[in-house]
Design a protein around this motif. Sequence first.
Motif, PDB file in Angstrom:
ATOM      1  N   ARG A  14       0.818  -1.213   0.000  1.00 35.39           N
ATOM      2  CA  ARG A  14       0.000   0.000   0.000  1.00 35.39           C
ATOM      3  C   ARG A  14       0.855   1.267   0.000  1.00 35.39           C
ATOM      4  O   ARG A  14       0.508   2.257  -0.650  1.00 35.39           O
ATOM      5  N   ASP A  15       1.978   1.259   0.700  1.00 38.30           N
ATOM      6  CA  ASP A  15       2.743   2.490   0.921  1.00 38.30           C
ATOM      7  C   ASP A  15       4.159   2.480   0.364  1.00 38.30           C
ATOM      8  O   ASP A  15       4.812   3.521   0.340  1.00 38.30           O
ATOM      9  N   ASN A  16       4.657   1.338  -0.066  1.00 37.72           N
ATOM     10  CA  ASN A  16       6.037   1.270  -0.540  1.00 37.72           C
ATOM     11  C   ASN A  16       6.217   2.077  -1.826  1.00 37.72           C
ATOM     12  O   ASN A  16       5.376   2.066  -2.717  1.00 37.72           O
ATOM     13  N   TRP A  17       7.337   2.779  -1.924  1.00 33.45           N
ATOM     14  CA  TRP A  17       7.639   3.694  -3.023  1.00 33.45           C
ATOM     15  C   TRP A  17       7.484   3.055  -4.395  1.00 33.45           C
ATOM     16  O   TRP A  17       6.980   3.689  -5.324  1.00 33.45           O
ATOM     17  N   ILE A 204      13.254  -5.951  -0.277  1.00 36.04           N
ATOM     18  CA  ILE A 204      12.281  -4.863  -0.347  1.00 36.04           C
ATOM     19  C   ILE A 204      12.914  -3.670   0.348  1.00 36.04           C
ATOM     20  O   ILE A 204      13.173  -3.703   1.554  1.00 36.04           O
ATOM     21  N   ILE A 205      13.216  -2.634  -0.415  1.00 43.24           N
ATOM     22  CA  ILE A 205      13.865  -1.445   0.143  1.00 43.24           C
ATOM     23  C   ILE A 205      12.803  -0.609   0.834  1.00 43.24           C
ATOM     24  O   ILE A 205      11.852  -0.154   0.212  1.00 43.24           O
ATOM     25  N   THR A 210      13.931   6.746   3.311  1.00 45.48           N
ATOM     26  CA  THR A 210      14.263   6.137   2.017  1.00 45.48           C
ATOM     27  C   THR A 210      13.024   6.063   1.139  1.00 45.48           C
ATOM     28  O   THR A 210      13.078   6.343  -0.059  1.00 45.48           O
ATOM     29  N   ASN A 211      11.905   5.690   1.741  1.00 44.95           N
ATOM     30  CA  ASN A 211      10.646   5.570   0.996  1.00 44.95           C
ATOM     31  C   ASN A 211      10.250   6.903   0.375  1.00 44.95           C
ATOM     32  O   ASN A 211       9.848   6.971  -0.792  1.00 44.95           O
ATOM     33  N   ILE A 212      10.375   7.984   1.142  1.00 40.41           N
ATOM     34  CA  ILE A 212      10.010   9.320   0.647  1.00 40.41           C
ATOM     35  C   ILE A 212      10.911   9.740  -0.511  1.00 40.41           C
ATOM     36  O   ILE A 212      10.450  10.214  -1.553  1.00 40.41           O
ATOM     37  N   ILE A 213      12.219   9.543  -0.340  1.00 38.69           N
ATOM     38  CA  ILE A 213      13.183   9.965  -1.370  1.00 38.69           C
ATOM     39  C   ILE A 213      12.974   9.194  -2.669  1.00 38.69           C
ATOM     40  O   ILE A 213      12.907   9.771  -3.757  1.00 38.69           O
ATOM     41  N   LEU A 214      12.846   7.866  -2.554  1.00 42.63           N
ATOM     42  CA  LEU A 214      12.700   7.057  -3.759  1.00 42.63           C
ATOM     43  C   LEU A 214      11.357   7.280  -4.434  1.00 42.63           C
ATOM     44  O   LEU A 214      11.259   7.244  -5.668  1.00 42.63           O
TER      45      LEU A 214
END
Length: 243
Positions: A14-17, A204-205, A210-214
């Motif tokens: 749902r939330d992963n970049w 899974i990164i 990190t999520n926001i940047i990617l």
Amino acid sequence: MEIEYEKKYHEVERDNWWFVSRRKFLLDALKNVPKDSIILDIGCSSGIFLKELASIGFKMEQLYGIDISEKAIENCKNNGLQNVFVMDAQNITLTEKFDIIVASDCLEHLQDDTKAIKNWCDLLQIGGVIYVFVPAFQSLWSSHDEVNMHFRRYTSTELKVILQKEKLTILKSSYWNFFLFIPLYIFRKIDAVLSGNKKKEGHIIDGAMTNIILLKLLLLENWLLKFVNFPFGVSTFCIAKKK
């Protein structure tokens, strides 16, 4: 997909970049499509993309999904979706004809990709459009592919050829996740050397920052793809029309 990895996948999708940016690309591509279109999501997982289509005005009763995973379809039904079915993507037996078919990171899981594309093409209305995303470049093959039970990765040309065999007209073809290709290539080569014979694990990164940047990086790519096609990337995609 291994059971433990699938569990992690459902926790982050749902939330992963990666998943968010790809869904946003598709939602933007479909925003001007007639809202009474009949749409099929192949490999629909928990149905998040179908729910997002409904949120921008598509009719819920005309949104369909299939997935090989019983857990994924259970999640879909818990999310309020009804037209969702446990089904092999190489042999979809739905009787409907679809205006739009989306297959995101599905084709590489199928042993007979030619059979699958023929089946999908048969499900398309004349004038219907299919959106196919797949992992790119066999040189990026890693334990991540093995845990995900992939059969192959594709070049842009290979994906176009398999679609054109079914007389589909390519509307757009490009690589995706261009900016991360080189760092990911280096990481996977180092990881392959260091891991040796250790148990294979998927990557899974995540992590909030990190999520926001990617996510921002891939949203920038999504915007750039309106004007250019990238020469390489972690994934490749085709948008093709049945005439």
